[in-house]
Each structure stands twice: as structure tokens, then as C-alpha cells.
Write a protein that holds these residues in place. Structure first.
Motif, PDB file in Angstrom:
ATOM      1  N   PRO A 179      18.927  16.243  13.580  1.00  0.00           N
ATOM      2  CA  PRO A 179      17.697  17.336  13.302  1.00  0.00           C
ATOM      3  C   PRO A 179      16.239  16.668  13.268  1.00  0.00           C
ATOM      4  O   PRO A 179      15.523  17.824  13.395  1.00  0.00           O
ATOM      5  N   ARG A 180      16.414  15.471  13.271  1.00  0.00           N
ATOM      6  CA  ARG A 180      14.914  14.868  12.984  1.00  0.00           C
ATOM      7  C   ARG A 180      13.946  15.627  14.197  1.00  0.00           C
ATOM      8  O   ARG A 180      14.340  15.497  15.459  1.00  0.00           O
ATOM      9  N   GLY A 181      12.775  15.751  13.776  1.00  0.00           N
ATOM     10  CA  GLY A 181      11.778  16.383  14.826  1.00  0.00           C
ATOM     11  C   GLY A 181      11.556  17.569  14.495  1.00  0.00           C
ATOM     12  O   GLY A 181      10.520  18.603  14.955  1.00  0.00           O
ATOM     13  N   SER A 182      12.708  18.616  14.140  1.00  0.00           N
ATOM     14  CA  SER A 182      12.754  19.825  13.781  1.00  0.00           C
ATOM     15  C   SER A 182      12.639  20.278  12.330  1.00  0.00           C
ATOM     16  O   SER A 182      12.322  21.355  11.838  1.00  0.00           O
ATOM     17  N   VAL A 183      13.001  19.221  11.644  1.00  0.00           N
ATOM     18  CA  VAL A 183      13.249  19.407   9.982  1.00  0.00           C
ATOM     19  C   VAL A 183      12.607  18.205   9.283  1.00  0.00           C
ATOM     20  O   VAL A 183      12.117  17.139   9.999  1.00  0.00           O
ATOM     21  N   ARG A 184      12.067  18.168   8.043  1.00  0.00           N
ATOM     22  CA  ARG A 184      11.685  17.183   7.341  1.00  0.00           C
ATOM     23  C   ARG A 184      13.005  16.523   6.536  1.00  0.00           C
ATOM     24  O   ARG A 184      13.719  16.996   5.916  1.00  0.00           O
ATOM     25  N   VAL A 185      13.177  15.185   7.048  1.00  0.00           N
ATOM     26  CA  VAL A 185      14.289  14.622   6.562  1.00  0.00           C
ATOM     27  C   VAL A 185      14.174  14.171   4.956  1.00  0.00           C
ATOM     28  O   VAL A 185      12.865  13.597   4.813  1.00  0.00           O
ATOM     29  N   LEU A 186      15.050  14.391   4.151  1.00  0.00           N
ATOM     30  CA  LEU A 186      14.730  14.236   2.751  1.00  0.00           C
ATOM     31  C   LEU A 186      15.561  13.227   2.269  1.00  0.00           C
ATOM     32  O   LEU A 186      15.422  12.333   1.249  1.00  0.00           O
ATOM     33  N   ALA A 187      16.572  12.829   2.798  1.00  0.00           N
ATOM     34  CA  ALA A 187      17.713  11.722   2.543  1.00  0.00           C
ATOM     35  C   ALA A 187      18.217  11.280   3.679  1.00  0.00           C
ATOM     36  O   ALA A 187      18.759  12.090   4.509  1.00  0.00           O
ATOM     37  N   ARG A 188      18.628   9.988   3.898  1.00  0.00           N
ATOM     38  CA  ARG A 188      19.465   9.625   5.073  1.00  0.00           C
ATOM     39  C   ARG A 188      20.426   8.663   4.462  1.00  0.00           C
ATOM     40  O   ARG A 188      20.428   8.166   3.392  1.00  0.00           O
ATOM     41  N   ILE A 189      21.618   8.420   5.201  1.00  0.00           N
ATOM     42  CA  ILE A 189      22.967   7.466   4.589  1.00  0.00           C
ATOM     43  C   ILE A 189      22.436   6.092   5.409  1.00  0.00           C
ATOM     44  O   ILE A 189      22.300   5.813   6.442  1.00  0.00           O
ATOM     45  N   ASP A 190      22.796   5.153   4.410  1.00  0.00           N
ATOM     46  CA  ASP A 190      22.901   3.875   5.015  1.00  0.00           C
ATOM     47  C   ASP A 190      23.930   3.516   5.709  1.00  0.00           C
ATOM     48  O   ASP A 190      25.040   2.908   4.893  1.00  0.00           O
ATOM     49  N   GLU A 191      24.193   3.444   7.092  1.00  0.00           N
ATOM     50  CA  GLU A 191      25.481   3.343   7.682  1.00  0.00           C
ATOM     51  C   GLU A 191      26.040   1.600   7.177  1.00  0.00           C
ATOM     52  O   GLU A 191      27.163   1.430   7.275  1.00  0.00           O
ATOM     53  N   SER A 192      25.054   0.839   6.997  1.00  0.00           N
ATOM     54  CA  SER A 192      25.633  -0.549   6.723  1.00  0.00           C
ATOM     55  C   SER A 192      26.396  -0.564   5.562  1.00  0.00           C
ATOM     56  O   SER A 192      27.221  -1.633   5.384  1.00  0.00           O
ATOM     57  N   THR A 193      26.229   0.403   4.707  1.00  0.00           N
ATOM     58  CA  THR A 193      27.083   0.337   3.343  1.00  0.00           C
ATOM     59  C   THR A 193      28.458   0.911   3.410  1.00  0.00           C
ATOM     60  O   THR A 193      29.052   0.694   2.483  1.00  0.00           O
ATOM     61  N   TYR A 194      28.777   1.476   4.566  1.00  0.00           N
ATOM     62  CA  TYR A 194      29.898   2.126   4.585  1.00  0.00           C
ATOM     63  C   TYR A 194      30.825   1.849   5.929  1.00  0.00           C
ATOM     64  O   TYR A 194      31.673   2.647   6.385  1.00  0.00           O
ATOM     65  N   ASN A 195      30.273   0.623   6.290  1.00  0.00           N
ATOM     66  CA  ASN A 195      31.297   0.308   7.817  1.00  0.00           C
ATOM     67  C   ASN A 195      31.933  -1.021   7.667  1.00  0.00           C
ATOM     68  O   ASN A 195      31.769  -1.945   8.499  1.00  0.00           O
ATOM     69  N   PRO A 196      32.485  -1.446   6.495  1.00  0.00           N
ATOM     70  CA  PRO A 196      33.145  -2.636   6.592  1.00  0.00           C
ATOM     71  C   PRO A 196      34.355  -2.592   7.577  1.00  0.00           C
ATOM     72  O   PRO A 196      34.917  -1.570   8.010  1.00  0.00           O
ATOM     73  N   VAL A 197      34.874  -3.637   8.049  1.00  0.00           N
ATOM     74  CA  VAL A 197      36.276  -3.927   8.666  1.00  0.00           C
ATOM     75  C   VAL A 197      37.132  -2.903   8.127  1.00  0.00           C
ATOM     76  O   VAL A 197      37.486  -3.315   7.012  1.00  0.00           O
ATOM     77  N   GLY A 198      37.886  -2.521   8.870  1.00  0.00           N
ATOM     78  CA  GLY A 198      39.147  -1.630   8.351  1.00  0.00           C
ATOM     79  C   GLY A 198      38.505  -0.151   8.128  1.00  0.00           C
ATOM     80  O   GLY A 198      39.512   0.682   8.035  1.00  0.00           O
ATOM     81  N   TYR A 199      37.392   0.205   8.228  1.00  0.00           N
ATOM     82  CA  TYR A 199      36.822   1.617   8.016  1.00  0.00           C
ATOM     83  C   TYR A 199      36.195   2.042   9.249  1.00  0.00           C
ATOM     84  O   TYR A 199      35.642   1.349   9.984  1.00  0.00           O
ATOM     85  N   THR A 200      36.392   3.533   9.576  1.00  0.00           N
ATOM     86  CA  THR A 200      35.527   4.103  10.396  1.00  0.00           C
ATOM     87  C   THR A 200      34.362   4.514   9.636  1.00  0.00           C
ATOM     88  O   THR A 200      34.395   4.614   8.392  1.00  0.00           O
ATOM     89  N   GLU A 206      20.690   3.545  12.456  1.00  0.00           N
ATOM     90  CA  GLU A 206      19.822   3.409  11.350  1.00  0.00           C
ATOM     91  C   GLU A 206      19.178   4.694  10.722  1.00  0.00           C
ATOM     92  O   GLU A 206      18.911   4.788   9.604  1.00  0.00           O
ATOM     93  N   ASP A 207      19.097   5.609  11.528  1.00  0.00           N
ATOM     94  CA  ASP A 207      18.539   6.968  11.074  1.00  0.00           C
ATOM     95  C   ASP A 207      19.406   8.147  11.173  1.00  0.00           C
ATOM     96  O   ASP A 207      19.615   8.845  12.397  1.00  0.00           O
ATOM     97  N   HIS A 208      20.082   8.301  10.051  1.00  0.00           N
ATOM     98  CA  HIS A 208      21.100   8.868   9.633  1.00  0.00           C
ATOM     99  C   HIS A 208      20.864  10.011   8.772  1.00  0.00           C
ATOM    100  O   HIS A 208      21.447   9.906   7.660  1.00  0.00           O
ATOM    101  N   PRO A 209      20.308  11.320   9.107  1.00  0.00           N
ATOM    102  CA  PRO A 209      19.804  12.056   8.159  1.00  0.00           C
ATOM    103  C   PRO A 209      21.025  12.953   7.304  1.00  0.00           C
ATOM    104  O   PRO A 209      22.134  12.961   8.073  1.00  0.00           O
ATOM    105  N   MET A 210      20.941  13.058   6.080  1.00  0.00           N
ATOM    106  CA  MET A 210      21.825  13.777   5.360  1.00  0.00           C
ATOM    107  C   MET A 210      21.311  15.000   4.579  1.00  0.00           C
ATOM    108  O   MET A 210      22.032  15.821   4.079  1.00  0.00           O
ATOM    109  N   VAL A 211      19.897  15.124   4.111  1.00  0.00           N
ATOM    110  CA  VAL A 211      19.492  15.891   3.475  1.00  0.00           C
ATOM    111  C   VAL A 211      18.164  16.399   4.022  1.00  0.00           C
ATOM    112  O   VAL A 211      17.313  15.637   4.650  1.00  0.00           O
ATOM    113  N   TRP A 212      17.810  17.556   4.210  1.00  0.00           N
ATOM    114  CA  TRP A 212      16.638  18.135   5.228  1.00  0.00           C
ATOM    115  C   TRP A 212      16.059  19.686   4.687  1.00  0.00           C
ATOM    116  O   TRP A 212      16.899  20.331   4.207  1.00  0.00           O
ATOM    117  N   CYS A 213      14.979  19.820   5.041  1.00  0.00           N
ATOM    118  CA  CYS A 213      14.638  21.078   4.984  1.00  0.00           C
ATOM    119  C   CYS A 213      13.699  21.563   6.165  1.00  0.00           C
ATOM    120  O   CYS A 213      12.922  20.784   6.484  1.00  0.00           O
TER     121      CYS A 213
END
Length: 260
Positions: A179-200, A206-213
Motif C-alpha cells: 500500500p505504500r505510496g497511497s497510505v502512511r505506513v505506521l508499522a512494518r514487520i521485520d521478515e528476517s526475524t521469522y524466516n528461519p530454516v523450516g518456516y515459510t 525489507e519494506d513489509h507494511p503491517m499497520v497504516w492509515c
């Protein structure tokens, strides 16, 4: 008779002094929200916990809460009663009739407020206007797991009091588009913290919005992808986040949501 008259006069005086206390003790709602939780696809088990949490927030913070799963209540007259409508993990096609959709569009166009929680983005795929309102449609998600939410939207009610690095467990949505560009992103998820081996995990980089307005078609829109689990609705930080979103959507807090 005179004694009886005096007794009645004293009683009347006492009643007159006491009577105003009852209305003064009753709290008047400062504003009103409608929680809409209809699902036509997957149904989240946390919906009752979410409703209970919002009702409790209303009792503690002076706003009224009505709840419904009937999109027939989406009429001009009924929606006009509310400062915000909360889509709480709605899925599929929860607003079905053209008349209900048109009424909700007019509500937003007249300056109404919308708060989408979690699966609200997994809704209205055949309603393009709604897709613009929520900001992005759900794509998929990995297993529920802990991850780091980076709070980046400072100075907003929905992020007030949250840690900049917010570790929590939830179901982390990927979206069909950013949604970036159309919204103000207020929080994003750090994908590096939930991609260990064995998980999808995340598929948005790096820019993964989770909260916006954002301001949308005359009204206010706030969206949080958080809130899948029952436990979310008892977490102090999440409840603070949820209350802030309600206040912003309802026009009770600063709506500083310029995308730029």
C-alpha cells in the motif's frame, strides 16, 4: 395533619436533592462505533475476544459500542449514528447487496471513519472501492510465530506508547500489493526475524507494511494486520494500539496520515 405535611415536605426536599444524582452518575458516550464481524469465508475464532475487548475499551474510555453481522444495517440512517465502523476480521464478501455497499460508500464520503482489523483485508475482493479503502488485499501467511514489528509511524494515536521494536506472536500477513505510496505506513514487520530454516515467512522484502492509515474518498481509514490470536485481545500493548486505531478512525485523535 401538620406533622404529616411537614414529613411530606421533608421527603419531597430529600427526593429533590437526590434525584439529580442518578443522571449525573450515568456516563454518556462521547462517540459511537459499530463493530461489523460478518464472515463468508474463514472465520477467526478470536472474533468474540475482539468484540469483548472493544466493548471493554468502550466502557473504560467513554465510547459506545454496537455489534452486528447483518450488513442490512448498512443504511444511510443507521450508519449516520456512528463515528467509525470497525471491520473485525471480516472475510469473503461480507457486504453483499449493492444498496448496502452504496450506503457505506456514502458514509465514508460524508466523512465517516473505518478501522480494519486483521482479516478485514481478506474481504471485498469483488468490491474495488473497498480494496482502496482498506489499502491492500491479503495474499497469504505463514504459521503463527513470534516476530519483530518495527513501529515507524511516530506521533499517531495508533502507535502512541508502543515500543519501537515490538516483539509479539501473531499471524503475519503478506499482501497482494504494497500500500505504500497511497497510505502512511505506521508499522512494518521485520521478515528476517521469522524466516528461519523450516518456516515459510514473508514475501514482501525489507519494506513489509503491517499497520497504516490514509484519507480515502472523503473519510478516514486505519488498518492493522495484527489481531489473529485470542491472546492479542488481552495484551496491554495491543489494546493500546487498538484503542488508538478506534480513536483515529472515529475522528477523536489527530489524523496525521499523509503518505508523504
Amino acid at each position: 395533619m401538620k406533622a404529616s405535611s411537614r414529613a411530606l415536605a421533608v421527603l419531597a426536599l430529600v427526593v429533590g436533592l437526590v434525584a439529580p444524582v442518578a443522571p449525573a452518575a450515568a456516563e454518556t458516550a462521547q462517540y459511537q462505533v459499530l463493530v461489523f464481524s460478518k464472515t463468508t469465508a474463514y472465520r477467526h475464532g478470536s472474533i468474540p475476544a475482539g468484540i469483548a475487548a472493544i466493548e471493554k475499551l468502550g466502557q473504560e474510555n467513554g465510547f459506545g459500542v454496537d455489534t452486528t453481522e447483518d450488513d442490512g444495517q448498512f443504511t444511510d440512517a443507521n450508519l449516520a449514528r456512528y463515528d467509525a465502523v470497525i471491520f473485525l476480521s471480516t472475510t469473503g464478501d461480507p457486504v453483499t447487496s449493492p444498496a448496502a455497499k452504496a450506503a457505506f460508500e456514502r458514509y465514508i464520503q460524508a466523512g465517516g471513519g473505518y478501522l480494519g482489523v486483521h482479516a478485514a483485508s481478506d474481504s471485498g475482493y469483488r468490491w474495488a472501492w473497498y480494496g482502496g479503502l482498506v489499502g491492500a488485499y491479503f495474499r497469504d501467511h505463514p504459521a503463527i510465530q513470534p516476530a519483530l514489528v518495527r513501529v515507524v509511524g511516530q506521533g499517531t494515536e495508533v502507535t502512541r506508547g508502543l515500543p519501537n521494536k515490538w516483539w509479539r506472536t501473531d499471524e503475519w500477513y503478506n499482501f497482494q500489493t504494497s500500500p505504500r505510496g497511497s497510505v502512511r505506513v505506521l508499522a512494518r514487520i521485520d521478515e528476517s526475524t521469522y524466516n528461519p530454516v523450516g518456516y515459510t515467512g514473508g514475501h514482501m522484502g525489507e519494506d513489509h507494511p503491517m499497520v497504516w492509515c490514509h484519507n480515502y474518498d472523503g473519510g478516514r481509514s486505519v488498518y492493522t494486520a495484527l489481531g489473529h490470536t485470542d491472546a492479542s485481545y488481552t495484551e496491554p500493548f495491543f489494546l493500546k494500539h487498538l484503542l488508538g486505531g478506534i480513536r483515529m478512525a472515529a475522528g477523536q485523535a489527530k489524523f496525521n496520515c499523509d503518505p508523504n
